[in-house]
Scaffold this active site. Structure first.
Site, short mmCIF file in Angstrom:
data_model
loop_
_atom_site.label_atom_id
_atom_site.label_comp_id
_atom_site.label_asym_id
_atom_site.label_seq_id
_atom_site.Cartn_x
_atom_site.Cartn_y
_atom_site.Cartn_z
N ARG A 6 -1.67 6.87 9.38
CA ARG A 6 -2.75 6.86 10.30
C ARG A 6 -3.68 5.45 10.05
O ARG A 6 -4.45 4.96 10.93
CB ARG A 6 -3.97 8.17 10.08
CG ARG A 6 -3.15 9.26 10.70
CD ARG A 6 -3.95 10.54 10.52
NE ARG A 6 -3.79 10.88 9.25
CZ ARG A 6 -3.10 11.62 8.43
NH1 ARG A 6 -1.81 12.00 9.01
NH2 ARG A 6 -3.24 12.03 7.21
N GLU A 40 -4.95 15.15 -3.05
CA GLU A 40 -5.48 16.31 -3.31
C GLU A 40 -4.77 17.44 -3.22
O GLU A 40 -5.06 18.70 -3.50
CB GLU A 40 -6.98 16.44 -2.31
CG GLU A 40 -6.50 16.53 -0.85
CD GLU A 40 -6.36 15.58 -0.15
OE1 GLU A 40 -6.27 15.49 1.18
OE2 GLU A 40 -6.14 14.48 -0.65
#
Length: 193
Positions: free
Chosen positions: A75, A112
Site C-alpha cells: 500500500r 502485530e
C-alpha cells in the site's frame, strides 16, 4: 463503531482530513479475529480524498530536500510514486521477499499478527541521500523499523516516516529509533448510543 479523526499533525481543523477519514473503511476481524482492518481501498475510490492525501504529503515534503521516497509494499506503492514525482525524488520500492530481481539486502520484522521481511535493491539508494518512508498504516512499527534499517544500512538519512493512518493504541512509533512519524488520521472507538 469506529470513526476516524484527524491526528495532531499541524492540520487540525483542515476539512481534507475529515474527508480522508470518512473515505477509510474499517473491516472487523480481518485478516483474523480481533483485528480491525483499516481499508484504504475505499480511499483510493474517492478521487478527491485520494488527491487530498497525496497533496498533504507533497506540501509537507516539497521543501525538505528529499531525494528518496521509499514505499513499503504494497500500500505504500499507492502513495509513494505520486509523492516522489511531485517533489522531484526517486521512488524506491521496499518489497516482500523474492519479488525484486537482482541483488538485494533484506530486513526481517515482526507484525502485530505475524512476521515478514522487506527487501531493497542494492544500489537503489546511495549514502547521504535524504529519504522518507511511506506506508498506509503504522501499528506495531515493525515494518517502518525494517524500512529505516534497510535505508540506514546503505548510508541514507531517514528524515521521517509518513502514514495515512496511525493506530494510537499500539504505539508503533516507539520502534522507530527516534525517527519522526507523520500521520494524517487515527482510528478511535466511539459510543454508538
Amino acid at each position: 463503531m469506529v470513526e476516524m479523526f484527524a491526528a495532531e499533525n499541524g492540520l487540525k481543523g483542515d476539512a481534507r482530513l475529515q474527508a480522508i477519514s470518512n473515505a477509510i473503511r474499517v473491516v472487523p476481524h480481518f485478516p483474523k479475529q480481533g483485528i480491525m482492518f483499516q481499508d484504504i481501498t475505499t480511499l483510493l475510490l474517492d478521487h478527491k480524498a485520494f488527491k487530498n492525501t497525496v497533496d498533504i504529503f507533497v506540501d509537507r515534503y516539497k521543501d525538505m530536500d528529499i531525494s528518496v521516497v521509499a514505499g513499503v509494499e504494497a500500500r505504500g506503492f499507492m502513495f509513494g510514486p505520486t509523492i516522489a514525482l511531485a517533489i522531484g525524488a526517486k521512488f524506491v520500492p521496499l518489497r516482500k521477499p523474492k519479488k525484486l530481481p537482482g541483488e538485494v539486502i533484506a530486513e526481517a520484522y515482526e507484525l502485530e499478527y505475524g512476521s515478514d521481511c522487506l527487501e531493497m535493491h542494492v544500489g537503489a539508494v546511495e549514502a547521504g541521500e535524504r529519504a522518507i518512508v511511506i506506508d498506509d498504516l503504522v501499528a506495531t512499527g515493525g515494518t517502518l523499523s525494517a524500512a529505516i534499517s534497510l535505508l540506514e544500512r546503505v548510508g541514507a538519512e531517514v528524515v521521517e516516516c509518513a502514514c495515512v493512518i496511525g493506530l494510537r493504541e499500539v504505539k508503533g512509533q516507539r520502534r522507530l529509533n527516534g525517527k519522526p512519524l507523520y500521520i494524517l488520521v487515527e482510528p478511535r472507538e466511539i459510543d454508538s448510543c
